[in-house]
Design an enzyme around this catalytic site. Structure first.
Site, PDB file in Angstrom:
ATOM      1  CB  CYS A  85      -3.444   3.219  -1.629  1.00  0.00           C
ATOM      2  SG  CYS A  85      -4.797   4.603  -1.110  1.00  0.00           S
ATOM      3  CE  LYS A 125      -6.800  -0.459   6.248  1.00  0.00           C
ATOM      4  NZ  LYS A 125      -7.727   0.368   5.195  1.00  0.00           N
ATOM      5  CG  ASP A 178       0.636  -2.017   6.171  1.00  0.00           C
ATOM      6  OD1 ASP A 178      -0.092  -2.036   7.164  1.00  0.00           O
ATOM      7  OD2 ASP A 178       0.568  -1.402   5.050  1.00  0.00           O
ATOM      8  CD  GLN A 210      -6.470  -4.372   4.141  1.00  0.00           C
ATOM      9  OE1 GLN A 210      -7.566  -5.075   4.303  1.00  0.00           O
ATOM     10  NE2 GLN A 210      -6.650  -3.079   3.770  1.00  0.00           N
ATOM     11  CG  HIS A 242      -1.819   1.073   1.411  1.00  0.00           C
ATOM     12  ND1 HIS A 242      -1.726   2.207   1.786  1.00  0.00           N
ATOM     13  CD2 HIS A 242      -3.531   0.881   1.215  1.00  0.00           C
ATOM     14  CE1 HIS A 242      -2.889   2.821   1.727  1.00  0.00           C
ATOM     15  NE2 HIS A 242      -4.083   2.075   1.567  1.00  0.00           N
TER      16      HIS A 242
END
Lengths: 404, 144
Positions: free
Chosen positions: A362, A225, A199, A202, A122
Site C-alpha cells: 500500500c 496492529k 498516521d 505502525q 501508506h
C-alpha cells in the site's frame, strides 16, 4: 511474561502449522499482529456475558456494555495521554484519516490551498488527501524523504513557507520503518499555522504514545496492529480540533436534538460516533492495551530491535539482495531480490511456514520512487525470536535457488 | 517443494527464457493488463493482418507465473485467427479455474497447477484477460 518463544502459547494461532506440518513463522506483523488469549477472551466474553447496545437502554446489559465501552475509551485516553473525550472510536487509522480529510477538509480546504504529505505514506494517508484536494481544488504536495528515510526538514520548511493548511505524515513508515521525529515536524507545522495529522498505525504498535509530547492536532491508530481485534481503532484529536470540526456521518447517537429538517450535534466524542459502534472490538482493544503495557515493560522494543538488526545483517550479507531502507528501520525490513519476483519468493517461503508480505505494501508512490514495482517485507513482534529470523533467511535462500 | 505442481519445468523455462519479449514490428493492436494488488503490469503487442495475428510480443513485469503465462501465450496464438485466439483465451481461463479444457492446449496446460492456489489464478490469467481486451476492443484489463 517473557518474550519470544515463551510468549507463543499465549497467542493460539502461533501453535498451528501450515503446508505439510511446518511451524508457522509469522513475520507479517506490520500488516496485523496476532491476538493473545486475553483479547480473544475479552471479545467472546463480551458477547457471552454483556452484549447489548450502548448508551441506549436502561437495562442491566446495556449499562454493562456502556461501562465496558467507555472503560476502553478511558484506557486508550490514558495510554496516549489525553482526555477521554478526545478519543473517537473508528474502524482503524484509515477511517480516522478519512474522517479528518472529509469532515475537516470539506469545511477548511479551498481552491489553491496546499496539503503536504510525504512520499513514504501508506495509501491510507495519501488517497484520502487526494480525494479531499480534488474536491476542494487544493494542491497536494509530496515531501521528499532524506538519507535517513525521515522527512527532509529543509524541504518541509520551504513548503511551509509557501503556505500549507495541513501536514499529514506517518510516525513510522510501514515500508522503511524509520521512527519519524514527530514532535519536530509538528512543531514546524504549528509555527506555520498548519494542521498536523499523524498516521500512528505502525508507531503505536511499538511504543506508548504521548500526544502532548508529539504536539499533534490529530493522530490515528489501528487496534489490530497492537494485538487488538480488527475493525477498531481511534482518532485522537485535540478538543479544539474536534469541537471545531463538523460531524462526518449522521445517524443515531451523534445528536443532541433532531427536528424535521435539521439537528443539533452531541458533544464530543459522541458527535463523531454515529450508529452502532464496534463495542466488542473496543473491549478487546482495552485488553490488548493491558498486554501491550506488560510486553513493553518486558523490553519488547529492544527484543524487536535485535531481531530487526539480525535480519538486516543477514540480508545485507547476501548477494543480489537490496534493502529499501537507507536509514535505521525498526520492526520492519523491506527488500527486493535480483531476478526473483516477490510474489514467487513469498509463495515459496510460505511452503516452509514463513509468512512475509509481498507487493507494494500500500505504498505505490514510494516503490515507484525507489524504482521498483514491489518488494518483500518481514516484520517482527514480541512473540518472534532469533530462530524465526534464521528460518526466514534459510527459506529465502531456498526459494531463490529454486527460481534460479 | 510441494509447489512443484505450480512451478512446472515448462513454466520455469518460460520464466527464465521468455519468448517474444518486446514490442513487435508494425504493432497495430495492444492489450494492457494490470493487477493492482501485486503491481503486475504487462502489454501484449500484436500485429494483426486482416483476421490473422501474424506477430505477438509482450513486455512488462510480473511474477514467474504471470511472465511464463505471457510468454506461452505469444507462442500459442501467433498465426491464429482472432476467433481462434479468443477461444484459446477462454479455454485457458477455464483451465486455471480447474476445469477440463475443451481443446488440447499443448504446453499451456502446465498452468493447470495454478487452480490449486487461488491467490495465483490472477497471475496466470492476466495475459489472457489482456488478450481478450485487445481483440474485443479498446481498454485495459485488470484481474482485480
Amino acid at each position: 511474561m517473557a518474550l519470544g518463544v515463551s510468549l507463543r502459547d499465549r497467542f493460539p494461532v502461533l501453535s498451528r502449522t501450515v503446508g505439510d506440518g511446518k511451524r508457522l513463522v509469522y513475520l507479517d506483523n506490520a500488516a496485523t499482529t496476532q491476538k493473545p488469549v486475553e483479547v480473544i477472551h475479552a471479545v467472546s466474553g463480551f458477547y457471552q456475558e454483556s452484549n447489548a447496545n450502548v448508551h441506549r437502554g436502561l437495562h442491566t446489559l446495556s449499562e454493562e456494555a456502556t461501562t465496558l465501552y467507555e472503560g476502553a475509551r478511558k484506557s486508550l485516553g490514558f495510554w496516549v495521554g489525553v482526555d477521554e473525550t478526545e478519543v473517537i472510536f473508528v474502524r482503524g487509522a484509515t477511517e480516522g484519516i478519512n474522517l479528518v480529510a472529509q469532515a475537516w477538509g470539506g469545511e477548511n480546504l479551498g481552491r489553491g490551498d496546499r496539503v503536504l504529505v510525504t512520499v513514504g505514506e501508506h495509501h491510507s494517508n495519501l488517497v484520502p488527501w487526494q480525494m479531499a484536494c480534488k474536491r476542494a481544488g487544493a494542491d497536494l504536495i509530496l515531501l521528499p524523504l532524506g538519507e535517513d528515510d525521515l522527512i527532509d526538514k529543509e524541504a518541509l520548511a520551504r513548503e511551509l513557507e509557501r503556505g500549507a493548511k495541513v501536514v499529514a505524515f506517518t510516525a513510522q513508515g510501514n515500508v522503511l520503518g524509520a521512527p519519524e521525529d514527530v514532535s519536530g515536524v509538528c512543531q514546524m507545522a504549528r509555527t506555520a499555522g498548519a494542521l498536523s495529522v499523524v498516521d500512528a498505525a505502525q508507531a503505536a504498535a511499538h511504543r506508548r504514545i504521548d500526544r502532548d509530547e508529539w504536539g499533534c492536532d490529530v493522530l490515528a491508530l489501528s487496534g489490530h496492529k497492537m494485538m487488538g481485534p480488527m475493525g477498531i481503532g481511534a482518532l485522537v484529536g485535540t478538543k479544539t480540533f474536534l469541537e471545531g470540526t463538523p460531524p462526518w456521518m449522521g445517524g443515531g447517537e451523534m445528536i443532541l436534538d433532531v427536528r424535521d429538517r435539521d439537528a443539533d450535534w452531541a458533544p464530543i466524542p459522541a458527535k463523531f460516533e454515529a450508529g452502532t459502534m464496534n463495542v466488542a472490538g473496543a473491549v478487546g482493544f482495552h485488553a490488548a492495551l493491558d498486554v501491550m503495557r506488560a510486553l513493553l515493560d518486558e523490553g519488547m522494543e529492544d527484543h524487536i530491535s535485535g531481531m530487526t538488526r539480525l535480519a538486516v545483517d543477514g540480508l545485507k550479507a547476501r548477494d543480489g539482495v537490496h534493502l529499501l531502507a537507507k536509514g535505521e528501520p525498526h520492526g520492519v525490513v523491506s527488500f527486493w531480490v535480483e531476478a526473483a519476483h516477490p510474489h514467487d519468493l513469498s509463495h515459496l517461503m510460505d511452503q516452509e511456514g514463513v509468512a512475509v508480505r509481498a507487493g507494494h505494501h500500500c505504498a505505490k508512490p514510494l516503490h515507484r520512487r525507489l524504482g521498483i514495482q514491489s518488494s518483500l517485507r518481514a516484520s517482527f513482534y514480541g512473540y518472534n525470536d532469533e530462530d524465526d529470523v534464521e528460518v526466514f533467511l534459510g527459506a529465502l535462500d531456498r526459494a531463490r535457488a529454486y527460481l534460479l | 517443494m510441494s509447489l512443484d505442481n505450480l512451478y512446472r519445468r515448462v513454466i520455469l523455462d518460460h520464466y527464465r527464457s521468455p519468448r517474444n519479449k518486446g514490442r513487435v514490428k508494425g504493432e497495430n493492436v495492444i492489450g494492457e493488463g494490470k493487477n493492482p494488488s501485486c503491481g503486475d503490469d504487462l502489454v501484449l503487442s500484436i500485429r494483426l493482418e486482416g483476421d490473422d495475428l501474424v506477430a505477438v510480443g509482450w513486455e512488462g513485469e510480473g511474477c514467474a507465473i504471470c511472465c511464463a503465462s505471457a510468454s506461452m501465450l505469444t507462442k500459442a496464438i501467433e498465426g491464429k485467427r482472432v476467433d481462434e485466439a479468443l477461444a484459446w483465451a477462454e479455454s485457458v481461463k477455464a483451465l486455471v479455474r480447474g476445469e477440463e479444457p475443451k481443446e488440447d492446449l499443448g504446453e499451456v496446460e502446465a498452468l493447470a497447477g495454478v487452480a490449486k492456489f487461488a491467490v495465483r489464478v490472477k497471475c496466470a490469467t492476466l495475459p489472457w484477460v489482456a488478450l481478450g481486451i485487445a481483440l474485443d476492443g479498446e481498454g485495459e484489463a485488470t484481474t482485480e
